[in-house]
Write a protein that holds these residues in place. Structure first.
Motif, PDB file in Angstrom:
ATOM      1  N   ALA A   1       1.526  -5.125  45.722  1.00  0.00           N
ATOM      2  CA  ALA A   1       1.631  -4.124  44.652  1.00  0.00           C
ATOM      3  C   ALA A   1       2.812  -3.194  44.859  1.00  0.00           C
ATOM      4  O   ALA A   1       3.598  -2.965  43.945  1.00  0.00           O
ATOM      5  CB  ALA A   1       0.336  -3.319  44.578  1.00  0.00           C
TER       6      ALA A   1
ATOM      7  N   HIS B   1      -5.061   3.665  44.323  1.00  0.00           N
ATOM      8  CA  HIS B   1      -4.613   4.229  43.064  1.00  0.00           C
ATOM      9  C   HIS B   1      -5.489   3.688  41.932  1.00  0.00           C
ATOM     10  O   HIS B   1      -5.220   2.654  41.344  1.00  0.00           O
ATOM     11  CB  HIS B   1      -3.136   3.908  42.876  1.00  0.00           C
ATOM     12  CG  HIS B   1      -2.323   4.185  44.113  1.00  0.00           C
ATOM     13  ND1 HIS B   1      -2.331   5.417  44.743  1.00  0.00           N
ATOM     14  CD2 HIS B   1      -1.518   3.418  44.881  1.00  0.00           C
ATOM     15  CE1 HIS B   1      -1.544   5.389  45.803  1.00  0.00           C
ATOM     16  NE2 HIS B   1      -1.040   4.172  45.913  1.00  0.00           N
TER      17      HIS B   1
ATOM     18  N   VAL C   1       5.052  -6.333  43.058  1.00  0.00           N
ATOM     19  CA  VAL C   1       6.324  -6.585  43.752  1.00  0.00           C
ATOM     20  C   VAL C   1       6.388  -8.013  44.294  1.00  0.00           C
ATOM     21  O   VAL C   1       7.016  -8.267  45.317  1.00  0.00           O
ATOM     22  CB  VAL C   1       6.587  -5.550  44.880  1.00  0.00           C
ATOM     23  CG1 VAL C   1       6.803  -4.162  44.298  1.00  0.00           C
ATOM     24  CG2 VAL C   1       5.471  -5.538  45.910  1.00  0.00           C
TER      25      VAL C   1
ATOM     26  N   ASN D   1      -4.100  -0.421  41.892  1.00  0.00           N
ATOM     27  CA  ASN D   1      -3.551  -0.750  43.216  1.00  0.00           C
ATOM     28  C   ASN D   1      -4.519  -0.316  44.315  1.00  0.00           C
ATOM     29  O   ASN D   1      -4.806   0.859  44.471  1.00  0.00           O
ATOM     30  CB  ASN D   1      -2.202  -0.039  43.362  1.00  0.00           C
ATOM     31  CG  ASN D   1      -1.515  -0.238  44.699  1.00  0.00           C
ATOM     32  OD1 ASN D   1      -0.580   0.489  45.005  1.00  0.00           O
ATOM     33  ND2 ASN D   1      -1.942  -1.185  45.511  1.00  0.00           N
TER      34      ASN D   1
ATOM     35  N   LYS E   1       0.270  -8.852  34.468  1.00  0.00           N
ATOM     36  CA  LYS E   1      -0.502  -7.839  33.744  1.00  0.00           C
ATOM     37  C   LYS E   1      -0.742  -6.595  34.583  1.00  0.00           C
ATOM     38  O   LYS E   1      -1.479  -5.706  34.167  1.00  0.00           O
ATOM     39  CB  LYS E   1      -1.837  -8.436  33.298  1.00  0.00           C
ATOM     40  CG  LYS E   1      -1.683  -9.519  32.236  1.00  0.00           C
ATOM     41  CD  LYS E   1      -3.025 -10.040  31.777  1.00  0.00           C
ATOM     42  CE  LYS E   1      -2.827 -11.106  30.700  1.00  0.00           C
ATOM     43  NZ  LYS E   1      -4.100 -11.760  30.346  1.00  0.00           N
ATOM     44  N   CYS E   2      -0.131  -6.552  35.763  1.00  0.00           N
ATOM     45  CA  CYS E   2      -0.355  -5.409  36.656  1.00  0.00           C
ATOM     46  C   CYS E   2       0.767  -4.380  36.523  1.00  0.00           C
ATOM     47  O   CYS E   2       1.929  -4.734  36.357  1.00  0.00           O
ATOM     48  CB  CYS E   2      -0.440  -5.881  38.108  1.00  0.00           C
ATOM     49  SG  CYS E   2      -1.866  -6.930  38.397  1.00  0.00           S
ATOM     50  N   ILE E   3       0.386  -3.114  36.646  1.00  0.00           N
ATOM     51  CA  ILE E   3       1.373  -2.034  36.571  1.00  0.00           C
ATOM     52  C   ILE E   3       2.238  -2.030  37.829  1.00  0.00           C
ATOM     53  O   ILE E   3       3.440  -1.813  37.766  1.00  0.00           O
ATOM     54  CB  ILE E   3       0.644  -0.677  36.403  1.00  0.00           C
ATOM     55  CG1 ILE E   3      -0.054  -0.652  35.043  1.00  0.00           C
ATOM     56  CG2 ILE E   3       1.616   0.483  36.536  1.00  0.00           C
ATOM     57  CD1 ILE E   3      -1.006   0.514  34.875  1.00  0.00           C
ATOM     58  N   LYS E   4       1.612  -2.268  38.962  1.00  0.00           N
ATOM     59  CA  LYS E   4       2.353  -2.372  40.221  1.00  0.00           C
ATOM     60  C   LYS E   4       2.389  -3.831  40.655  1.00  0.00           C
ATOM     61  O   LYS E   4       1.333  -4.444  40.845  1.00  0.00           O
ATOM     62  CB  LYS E   4       1.704  -1.517  41.296  1.00  0.00           C
ATOM     63  CG  LYS E   4       1.949  -0.028  41.126  1.00  0.00           C
ATOM     64  CD  LYS E   4       1.337   0.714  42.291  1.00  0.00           C
ATOM     65  CE  LYS E   4       1.570   2.214  42.173  1.00  0.00           C
ATOM     66  NZ  LYS E   4       0.688   2.935  43.124  1.00  0.00           N
TER      67      LYS E   4
ATOM     68  N   GLY F   1      -5.946   4.609  39.002  1.00  0.00           N
ATOM     69  CA  GLY F   1      -5.379   4.619  37.659  1.00  0.00           C
ATOM     70  C   GLY F   1      -4.385   3.515  37.399  1.00  0.00           C
ATOM     71  O   GLY F   1      -4.051   3.236  36.248  1.00  0.00           O
ATOM     72  N   ASP F   2      -3.890   2.861  38.445  1.00  0.00           N
ATOM     73  CA  ASP F   2      -2.928   1.781  38.189  1.00  0.00           C
ATOM     74  C   ASP F   2      -3.357   0.445  38.806  1.00  0.00           C
ATOM     75  O   ASP F   2      -2.575  -0.497  38.834  1.00  0.00           O
ATOM     76  CB  ASP F   2      -1.506   2.170  38.635  1.00  0.00           C
ATOM     77  CG  ASP F   2      -1.409   2.458  40.130  1.00  0.00           C
ATOM     78  OD1 ASP F   2      -2.106   1.800  40.917  1.00  0.00           O
ATOM     79  OD2 ASP F   2      -0.620   3.335  40.515  1.00  0.00           O
TER      80      ASP F   2
ATOM     81  N   ALA G   1       2.357   6.946  39.943  1.00  0.00           N
ATOM     82  CA  ALA G   1       2.693   5.816  39.077  1.00  0.00           C
ATOM     83  C   ALA G   1       1.779   5.744  37.863  1.00  0.00           C
ATOM     84  O   ALA G   1       2.183   5.291  36.793  1.00  0.00           O
ATOM     85  CB  ALA G   1       2.635   4.510  39.861  1.00  0.00           C
TER      86      ALA G   1
ATOM     87  N   MET H   1       1.433   7.650  44.255  1.00  0.00           N
ATOM     88  CA  MET H   1       0.267   8.150  43.524  1.00  0.00           C
ATOM     89  C   MET H   1       0.571   8.441  42.058  1.00  0.00           C
ATOM     90  O   MET H   1      -0.290   8.330  41.205  1.00  0.00           O
ATOM     91  CB  MET H   1      -0.226   9.440  44.178  1.00  0.00           C
ATOM     92  CG  MET H   1      -0.735   9.242  45.601  1.00  0.00           C
ATOM     93  SD  MET H   1      -1.764  10.652  46.069  1.00  0.00           S
ATOM     94  CE  MET H   1      -1.710  10.508  47.857  1.00  0.00           C
TER      95      MET H   1
ATOM     96  N   ASN I   1      -7.265  -3.101  29.376  1.00  0.00           N
ATOM     97  CA  ASN I   1      -6.048  -3.063  30.196  1.00  0.00           C
ATOM     98  C   ASN I   1      -4.828  -2.594  29.427  1.00  0.00           C
ATOM     99  O   ASN I   1      -3.723  -2.546  29.973  1.00  0.00           O
ATOM    100  CB  ASN I   1      -5.789  -4.437  30.823  1.00  0.00           C
ATOM    101  CG  ASN I   1      -6.783  -4.734  31.906  1.00  0.00           C
ATOM    102  OD1 ASN I   1      -6.961  -3.942  32.817  1.00  0.00           O
ATOM    103  ND2 ASN I   1      -7.477  -5.865  31.794  1.00  0.00           N
TER     104      ASN I   1
ATOM    105  N   SER J   1      -2.902  -5.527  43.818  1.00  0.00           N
ATOM    106  CA  SER J   1      -3.206  -4.826  42.563  1.00  0.00           C
ATOM    107  C   SER J   1      -3.829  -5.776  41.553  1.00  0.00           C
ATOM    108  O   SER J   1      -3.638  -6.994  41.626  1.00  0.00           O
ATOM    109  CB  SER J   1      -1.976  -4.140  41.971  1.00  0.00           C
ATOM    110  OG  SER J   1      -1.096  -5.071  41.417  1.00  0.00           O
ATOM    111  N   VAL J   2      -4.597  -5.210  40.663  1.00  0.00           N
ATOM    112  CA  VAL J   2      -5.211  -5.967  39.558  1.00  0.00           C
ATOM    113  C   VAL J   2      -4.978  -5.186  38.268  1.00  0.00           C
ATOM    114  O   VAL J   2      -4.680  -3.992  38.311  1.00  0.00           O
ATOM    115  CB  VAL J   2      -6.734  -6.153  39.783  1.00  0.00           C
ATOM    116  CG1 VAL J   2      -7.002  -7.112  40.937  1.00  0.00           C
ATOM    117  CG2 VAL J   2      -7.439  -4.828  40.013  1.00  0.00           C
ATOM    118  N   PRO J   3      -5.086  -5.873  37.116  1.00  0.00           N
ATOM    119  CA  PRO J   3      -5.045  -5.112  35.859  1.00  0.00           C
ATOM    120  C   PRO J   3      -6.109  -4.020  35.938  1.00  0.00           C
ATOM    121  O   PRO J   3      -7.210  -4.264  36.454  1.00  0.00           O
ATOM    122  CB  PRO J   3      -5.388  -6.170  34.807  1.00  0.00           C
ATOM    123  CG  PRO J   3      -4.975  -7.467  35.423  1.00  0.00           C
ATOM    124  CD  PRO J   3      -5.274  -7.310  36.887  1.00  0.00           C
ATOM    125  N   VAL J   4      -5.791  -2.843  35.461  1.00  0.00           N
ATOM    126  CA  VAL J   4      -6.547  -1.648  35.825  1.00  0.00           C
ATOM    127  C   VAL J   4      -8.046  -1.744  35.514  1.00  0.00           C
ATOM    128  O   VAL J   4      -8.874  -1.276  36.306  1.00  0.00           O
ATOM    129  CB  VAL J   4      -5.883  -0.397  35.200  1.00  0.00           C
ATOM    130  CG1 VAL J   4      -5.846  -0.492  33.699  1.00  0.00           C
ATOM    131  CG2 VAL J   4      -6.540   0.873  35.659  1.00  0.00           C
ATOM    132  N   ALA J   5      -8.411  -2.405  34.431  1.00  0.00           N
ATOM    133  CA  ALA J   5      -9.834  -2.493  34.089  1.00  0.00           C
ATOM    134  C   ALA J   5     -10.590  -3.446  35.012  1.00  0.00           C
ATOM    135  O   ALA J   5     -11.817  -3.444  35.046  1.00  0.00           O
ATOM    136  CB  ALA J   5     -10.002  -2.932  32.633  1.00  0.00           C
TER     137      ALA J   5
END
Lengths: 462, 462
Positions: A412, A370, B185, A375, B180-183, A372-373, A152, A150, B102, A341-345
């Motif tokens: 992610a 998540h 893997v 995920n 472009k993702c923060i998370k 904010g990130d 991250a 969480m 982003n 996960s995707v780019p946050v926007a």
């Protein structure tokens, strides 16, 4: 496993640290996901030298060798898919150093994440990565999977806290990466190569982890929003207001229904989305951040907002998130689970695509994770019956496609493991996969270390 | 260089993008340090495809190939020590994308760090890594050297801002790391392998860089301390007070003398150490952080404290740090320079050891740098005459030994380059160096890419 190899294992580790009986092997045959496979032996080393010896033995006999922390992974990373020796690092569980002045810890891989966190707190320090398994999973496993969690959104993932590693390579050679220095450009930067490699490039036998000063205060805020799209407007608004929550979780409408079913509440009738946030720092900062978040939530249409500063009150808000898994399982005993996960926007668009997938396949789908990130943890199930394997695979692939369309990733923080090896080509071009496979073969010429993980079968060189 | 190779270079790049005349080669024969060597040709590619072609040409003809940004490095990393083709990325200088939502930028390697910073600021965003060369050095060079800077104490080094890379490997193969993702893997974490590899493992042709919201306010504080040891007490005090400055620089007594000489001040008579700090964030946070720092400085014996919030006032305080290099050169025209780091709490002990080295060798020594991250920039010179080469080497090695004794590193942010290849064994064990050399040979079988850098000569496989 032939008697001679067993004898050699025993001579390296001693009798008590080698398990061969089927009832013992069974307890090491699974992780927290769906894969199961029996190893031929379980080795319980106590020191790095023993790990080296076992690696050499595995090489000499072409035996698969699978490193394992606490087995809390979800994609089969710690399952001995091809048999061989399961190397459990559970006995190497010492915190070797807690250096308050330099804000770092030197740990063995079997230390439980939460145990380090608690020990650090005694010295006023803080280890931020907090996978949901924080009280069970080991730091070695966290490193192998590049565990997130969480926090991250503010602090980053495991990779961002690894200063240095002792690694036993798949050939039995020991190397040391990184150091105790924040700035260090001596030689190549090798630590990260092993972080997230799911134990397939090397076995981490010691780690230097960065710690932070423990934030003295936390504040929690829960807000209900009429739609997910309105909830999502809070992301750019927070950036403009320079508020960075330490946690920013979301739950969708299906999650709210599940909570209502368990706790006899009526969240789902009031809102389609719930956000749960935490801020941390000095008292006055926490107060001012909470006030800012409260204002931003109101401005973006939140219908109900609750704040909490005290332990018990905060716990009451967090209990919703903690009981979510259990709540979902009250509705459906069996969910298929995904982690993308995707780019946050792009998160709101991804949630729209997921709604479409759910409608197309007539699924129950619950999304949380998540905010904010970027995920999202996805749970899906059939309305009446469990999904057929083929349909579940089709749905999975539509989810991956939707993520890829938004420049997202098919994994992610839960690893590739055995679960997504065939699909990494959705994210990685052929040249990159080929290079990864060659790098694996360079490091592990006999392909003994955790075979069958991460890379697609076609790229294996064994 | 034979005519056939020249012709092939021209056919790849066009005539204008190939330089062969000695007067042109000369301008690419040095960096900001002491090494000089003439390449046989300078290649100025404009796109990734051209870089691949050149790499293949170099392989076919066994020609050294040296990637170069702006040549602001200090250890010879961009100097064509073994001749061959110098590959200047200066024309690949486009900011391909600035994604506000982003918070990331996609850039070519030739973009100047400061140009990205300014462009990001237009969108309310912030690229923290700030090497002293920020207005000249390229992001590709920053990545190759894992550049640090003053803000590392709060924000980290270049490595912490690289989300993904396009890399041309030494064989000409193109791979893509990260996303472009923060998370993320998916596959092995490869970006960091190339960050800090000084252009010897691959050529970065594109980078995805993480940006942060631009802090709306900054505040600066300068404090004079009677001794360095008293100044150092502020480090644990700041941790206890939960104040993290965005910059925390120090200058020792010799630096103060140099400033006095240039600016007709009398700092050196008042104090033995100067700290210069910056805090950033929202207005109320900046105000409260400055107040805390002021109190902590007083409590730890600071004799004079100046604060500044406005641009011009802050600039006046920073001018001391900016003019330091020039001030030192007023005292001595020629200094030997070093760049080491230690775990942050060991910094006062390292400064004591440096004093001892200076006394032992009857040197003038001025130390300044990054108090908050343990990185010291050392300048030393003879009192009367320039140091003999042998004596300078002895002093260097005593400095390294002192750093190693404190678990420090012989290179913090200025690279190994040509300068410290023989000394990396002071920090890295034989097994680790051997592994790095094998990894280099695996990636670059013909040893064409930036040969002679990073690794000791004995470990080269050519």
């Amino acid at each position: 496993m032939n008697r001679d190899i067993k004898k050699q294992l025993i001579s390296i580790l001693g009798e008590k640290a080698c398990l061969f009986a089927e009832e013992d092997l069974l307890t090491y045959s699974y992780d927290a996901g769906k894969y199961r496979a029996l190893p031929q032996a379980v080795a319980l080393p106590d020191k790095t030298g023993q790990v080296c010896e076992i690696v050499k033995l595995a090489n000499k006999n072409n035996l698969p060798l699978v490193p394992r922390g606490a087995g809390t992974g979800l994609t089969g990373g710690a399952v001995a898919a091809k048999g061989g020796i399961l190397l459990s690092l559970e006995r190497m569980n010492r915190i070797l150093k807690l250096d308050q002045a330099n804000r770092l810890a030197v740990v063995e891989p079997g230390v439980i994440n939460g145990d380090l966190a608690r020990e650090a707190a005694r010295f006023g320090l803080f280890y931020p990565p907090d996978p949901a398994s924080v009280d069970f999973s080991t730091l070695g496993g966290n490193i192998a999977e590049n565990a997130g969690g969480m926090r991250a959104v503010k602090y980053g993932v495991t990779k961002n806290f690894v200063l240095g590693l002792e690694v036993v390579l798949p050939t039995g050679q020991i190397i040391h990466t990184g150091s105790k220095c924040i700035k260090d450009v001596v030689g190549f930067s090798l630590s990260e190569l092993f972080v997230g490699s799911e134990g397939s490039l090397g076995i981490v036998t010691q780690a230097i982890l960065r710690l932070l000063p423990l934030p003295p205060k936390q504040g929690t805020l829960m807000a209900l929003f009429p739609t997910m799209q309105r909830a999502a407007r809070i992301l750019p608004a927070m950036a403009r207001a320079h508020v960075t929550p330490s946690i920013l979780e979301f739950m969708d409408h299906e999650c709210l229904k599940a909570l209502d079913a368990k706790e006899d509440t009526d969240l789902a009738s009031q809102a389609e989305a719930l956000l749960l946030m935490e801020v941390d720092g000095r008292q006055e900062k926490v107060a001012s951040d909470l006030a800012s978040l409260d204002r931003l939530c109101r401005e973006n249409g939140a219908s109900r907002i609750e704040q909490a500063l005290k332990g018990a009150d905060r716990e009451r808000l967090w209990s919703k998130r903690r009981s979510l898994h259990a709540s979902l399982h009250l509705i459906k005993p069996r969910w298929e689970e995904e982690d993308i996960s995707v780019p946050v926007a792009q998160l709101p668009d991804m949630l729209k695509s997921l709604d479409q997938v759910a409608r197309d396949h007539h699924l129950v789908m619950a999304n949380f994770g998540h905010f904010g990130d970027g995920n999202i943890h996805i749970s899906f199930a059939g309305h009446e019956h469990d999904l057929e394997k083929a349909q579940a695979l089709t749905v999975r692939r539509e989810i991956y496609q939707a993520a890829v369309n938004l420049e997202g990733r098919i994994a992610a923080e839960h690893g590739i493991g055995l679960d997504k090896t065939d699909e990494i080509s959705w994210n990685l071009d052929h040249s990159t996969i080929e290079f990864m496979a060659k790098l694996k073969a360079f490091l592990d010429p006999n392909q003994i270390l955790n075979p069958g993980k991460v890379l697609p079968r076609t790229e294996e060189r064994d």
